[in-house]
Design an enzyme around this catalytic site. Structure first.
Site, short mmCIF file in Angstrom:
data_model
loop_
_atom_site.label_atom_id
_atom_site.label_comp_id
_atom_site.label_asym_id
_atom_site.label_seq_id
_atom_site.Cartn_x
_atom_site.Cartn_y
_atom_site.Cartn_z
N ASP A 1 76.57 14.92 43.44
CA ASP A 1 75.59 14.92 44.52
C ASP A 1 74.20 15.32 44.00
O ASP A 1 74.08 16.24 43.19
CB ASP A 1 76.06 15.94 45.57
CG ASP A 1 75.28 15.86 46.87
OD1 ASP A 1 75.25 14.78 47.48
OD2 ASP A 1 74.70 16.89 47.28
N GLU B 1 87.53 15.83 27.02
CA GLU B 1 88.74 16.59 26.62
C GLU B 1 89.97 16.08 27.38
O GLU B 1 91.10 16.24 26.94
CB GLU B 1 88.60 18.07 26.98
CG GLU B 1 87.72 18.89 26.08
CD GLU B 1 87.60 20.31 26.63
OE1 GLU B 1 88.57 20.83 27.23
OE2 GLU B 1 86.51 20.89 26.48
C1 BGC Z 1 74.49 13.57 50.22
C2 BGC Z 1 74.09 13.88 51.63
C3 BGC Z 1 73.81 15.36 51.69
C4 BGC Z 1 72.81 15.79 50.62
C5 BGC Z 1 72.82 17.25 50.42
C6 BGC Z 1 73.16 13.84 49.53
O1 BGC Z 1 72.76 13.13 48.58
O2 BGC Z 1 74.92 12.25 50.04
O3 BGC Z 1 75.02 13.50 52.56
O4 BGC Z 1 73.28 15.67 52.94
O5 BGC Z 1 73.10 15.22 49.39
O6 BGC Z 1 73.98 17.64 49.79
#
Ligand code: BGC
Length: 575
Positions: A231, A283
Site C-alpha cells: 500500500d 529466501e
Molecule cells: C488504499 C486506500 C487507502 C489508502 C491508505 C490506498 O492506496 O488503496 O484504500 O485508503 O491507501 O491506506
C-alpha cells in the site's frame, strides 16, 4: 508454418506493424498472471453480520477458479478499528474478528491451494491505526522518546506551537497533522498522517520500524502467501526536514508543482527498503512477489521494479488513460518500453476499491467523476447501458495485452458503482473529512450480488449489508449471468480461457497502424489482432477468424461503436 511466415502472414492481414514488445520468455508466474482483487468486507458474508468475511471468501474461491484467474489479492483483513476500511491496521499479525480468525485464514489458504489459486495479501507499511500498540505507547511517552520515534512527531509552528509543523495536506482532505495531548494533559506535539488522523505515518528513518515490518513479512510468508500488494509504496520515506509542499496531496502534478518534487513521495531511500524486502522474499523461493501501489509517473515507476526490488507495480497511468485512444497508445508504448528496459512485466488495471468502477466511468461522454469522489444521486448520472458496453470493450482490450492484469471483484459482472447510498451509511473518511463535499469511495465498495432469488442477493442471509445493494444488481447477479451465454460474466470466462490458451500474457505487442486511428486502436499479440472501436460509427473489420467480441455479434463483419474484437489472423501452429 515457421515463425517468420506467421509474422509475414500476420502483417499481410493486419497491415503495417510497429513492434513495441517481444514475447516474454523469462520465468515467473506473475509475469502474465491475472490477479483478482477480493475486497473482503464486500465479497461474501457467511456469518450474517452484514459484512463479508474470510469464510465467505473460502466459499467463493471455486467461482474464481472457475473464472480461471491465477491468484487473488485480499485487501486488508487484519485487526483494525475500520476507520479506513481496514487500511488502518492495529495488529498486522491477526485477523479482525469481523472477518474471522487466523484459523479461518488457514482454511481459506488450504482451499486456495486445492484450487490452484495463489493468495497475495495487502501490506500497509506507511501508517497504522492510532489504536496500534506502538502508537498508544508513543502517546503515553514524552517528546523525544524512542516510542515517539516510531512515528513522525514534531513540535508545532507559530506561537505556542498552535500551528501544524508544515503545510502538508491529507489525501482525505484537511491538514496532514494532528496535535496530541501530552502525558501531562497539556497540548503537545503534532503527528503526521498523510491519510486520516486515525492513520499515523511510521518513521521509516528508524531501524526499529524496518525490523517490525520484516517480522510481519515473515509471519505471512510462513503462512503460505505468495506475496504482498504494498500500500502507498511510494510514501514511506519523507524528505529530510519535511519541506513545505503546495502541490497535490496525492502526489499528482499540478501547476508549478510537478509530482516528482513532492517531498513525501518517491524519495530515493525508499528503494533500500524494497531491496531488503526482496532478499527476504527470495529466501522463500522465486515464487513470492511484491507489487507496488505507487502513484508515480511512468518513467519513474520502473524504479520500483528493478531486478533487485519489487516484481510488479500497478499501472495507474493505464487506468487513468480511460478510453482516449491517443493516451492509451502512449501509455501502453511507454509502459512496455520502460518496464522492458528493467526486465519487468507490465501490469494493467481498470478498476479497484479506490476509483469509480469502469462500468460507471465509461458511461459518461466527456469527463466523469474525479477519482475518489464517487457519484451521488444529485450528480450527473452515467448512461448505464453505454457504460457496461464500453466496460466490456475495455476489458477485452486490456486482457489481450501482454503482461499481468488485475481485476477488481464484480467487474466480471459488469457492476456499476452504487449511487443511492444514504449519507448516514457512508463510511469512507473522505466523506466526513470534506464535510460531504467529496462523497468518497463507498460506491465502488458495494457488496457483490451472488444470487438473484436470495435475500440481499446472496451476499449474506443475515443482517442488512453494510452498504445497500442497488435494485439493478438483481439482474447482474452471478447466478443469472452464469446461466446467460451472452452475459458479461461469460465474456470474461471466455476471454480468460482464450488468453491462457493463446499465451497472450506472455506475448508480443505490435501496433497495427492501419487500425490506430483517432477513434480506434489495434494491436497484434502473437497472431491475434485486438481491435477496439470507439468511433460513433461501425468499423469494418479486417479479415481473420473472430475469436471473441465484446458485444452481440449482430453487426456481422462490422465492429460496433464501443466494441472490441479478437481476430485470429493466421491459423496453424508455429514450428
Ligand atoms: C488504499 C486506500 C487507502 C489508502 C491508505 C490506498 O492506496 O488503496 O484504500 O485508503 O491507501 O491506506
Amino acid at each position: 508454418m515457421s515463425v517468420d511466415s506467421v509474422i509475414s502472414a500476420t502483417a499481410a492481414l493486419a497491415g503495417p506493424l510497429t513492434l513495441i514488445h517481444d514475447a516474454d520468455k523469462a520465468p515467473g508466474w506473475w509475469r502474465s498472471a491475472v490477479i483478482y482483487q477480493v475486497y473482503p468486507r464486500s465479497f461474501r458474508d457467511l456469518n450474517g453480520d452484514g459484512i463479508g468475511d474470510i469464510a465467505g471468501i473460502t466459499e467463493g474461491l471455486p467461482h474464481l477458479a472457475d473464472l480461471d484467474v491465477d491468484a487473488v489479492w485480499l485487501s486488508p483483513f487484519y485487526r483494525s478499528p475500520q476507520r479506513d476500511a481496514g487500511y488502518d491496521v492495529s495488529d498486522y499479525c491477526d485477523v479482525d474478528p469481523i472477518f474471522g480468525t487466523l484459523g479461518d485464514f488457514d482454511i481459506m489458504m488450504a482451499e486456495a491451494n486445492r484450487l490452484g489459486l495463489r493468495v497475495i495479501v495487502d501490506l500497509v507499511p506507511n501508517h497504522c491505526s492510532d489504536q496500534h500498540a506502538a502508537f498508544q505507547a508513543a502517546l503515553a511517552a514524552p517528546a523525544g522518546s524512542p516510542e515517539r520515534d516510531m512515528f513522525i512527531f514534531r513540535d508545532g509552528s507559530g506561537p505556542e506551537g498552535h500551528e501544524p509543523p508544515n503545510n502538508w495536506q491529507s489525501h482525505f482532505g484537511g491538514p496532514a497533522w494532528t496535535r496530541v495531548i501530552g502525558p501531562d494533559g497539556q497540548p503537545d506535539q503534532w503527528y503526521l498522517h498523510l491519510f486520516d488522523s486515525s492513520q499515523p505515518d511510521f518513521n521509516w528513518d528508524n531501524p526499529a520500524v524496518h525490523a517490525e515490518f520484516e517480522r510481519v513479512l515473515r509471519f505471512w510468508l510462513d503462512r503460505g502467501v505468495s506475496g504482498f500488494r504494498v500500500d502507498v509504496a511510494h510514501a514511506l520515506v519523507k524528505a529530510p526536514g519535511l519541506p513545505a509542499w503546495g502541490g497535490r496531496a496525492d502526489g499528482g502534478s499540478s501547476d508549478g508543482f510537478p509530482g516528482h518534487e513532492a517531498p513525501m513521495f518517491g524519495q530515493p531511500a525508499i528503494h533500500d527498503i524494497y531491496r531488503a524486502w526482496r532478499l527476504i522474499l527470495d529466501e522463500y523461493g522465486p515464487d513470492r512477489i511484491l507489487c507496488a501501489e505507487a502513484s508515480v509517473d511512468l518513467p519513474r515507476l520502473a524504479h520500483w521494479v528493478r531486478p533487485d526490488e519489487m516484481h510488479q507495480a500497478f499501472n495507474f497511468p493505464y487506468l487513468h488513460a480511460g478510453l482516449d485512444v491517443y493516451r492509451l497508445r502512449s501509455v501502453i508504448t511507454d509502459s512496455l518500453t520502460v518496464l522492458d528496459a528493467v526486465g519487468a512485466p507490465s501490469t494493467w488495471v481498470l478498476s479497484n476499491h479506490d476509483v469509480v468502477r469502469h462500468a460507471s466511468r465509461f458511461g459518461y461522454n466527456g469527463s466523469g467523476p474525479r477519482d475518489g469522489d464517487g457519484i451521488g444521486p444529485a450528480d450527473q448520472q452515467p448512461d448505464t447501458e453505454l457504460g457496461r458496453r464500453r466496460a466490456a470493450a475495455a476489458s477485452l482490450f486490456m486482457l489481450g495485452l501482454p503482461g499481468a492484469a488485475y481485476l477488481y471483484q464484480g467487474e466480471e459482472l459488469g457492476l456499476p458503482d452504487g449511487i443511492d447510498i444514504p449519507e448516514g451509511m457512508r463510511q469512507d473518511p473522505t466523506f466526513a473529512r470534506t464535510g460531504g463535499e467529496r462523497l468518497g469511495r463507498d460506491g465502488c465498495r458495494v457488496p457483490l450480488p451472488w444470487s438473484a432469488a436470495e435475500p440481499h442477493l446472496g451476499f449474506g442471509s443475515g443482517q442488512q449489508p453494510w452498504l445497500p445493494l442497488p435494485a439493478s444488481f438483481k439482474e447482474l447477479a452471478r447466478d443469472v449471468q452464469a446461466a446467460t451465454p451472452s452475459s458479461h460474466l461469460n465474456l470474461y470466462r471466455r476471454t480468460l480461457a482464450a488468453r491462457r490458451e493463446l499465451g497472450l500474457g506472455r506475448g508480443s505487442l505490435a501496433w497495427a497502424e492501419e487500425w490506430c486511428t483517432g477513434s480506434s486502436l489495434g494491436f497484434v499479440n502473437g497472431t491475434t489482432l485486438v481491435l477496439m472501436n470507439l468511433n460513433h460509427e461501425p468499423l469494418e473489420m479486417p479479415a481473420g477468424d473472430v475469436l471473441l467480441r465484446s458485444a452481440d455479434p449482430e453487426s456481422g463483419h462490422f465492429l460496433a461503436s464501443g466494441e472490441t474484437v479478437w481476430l485470429q489472423l493466421v491459423r496453424g501452429d508455429t514450428e
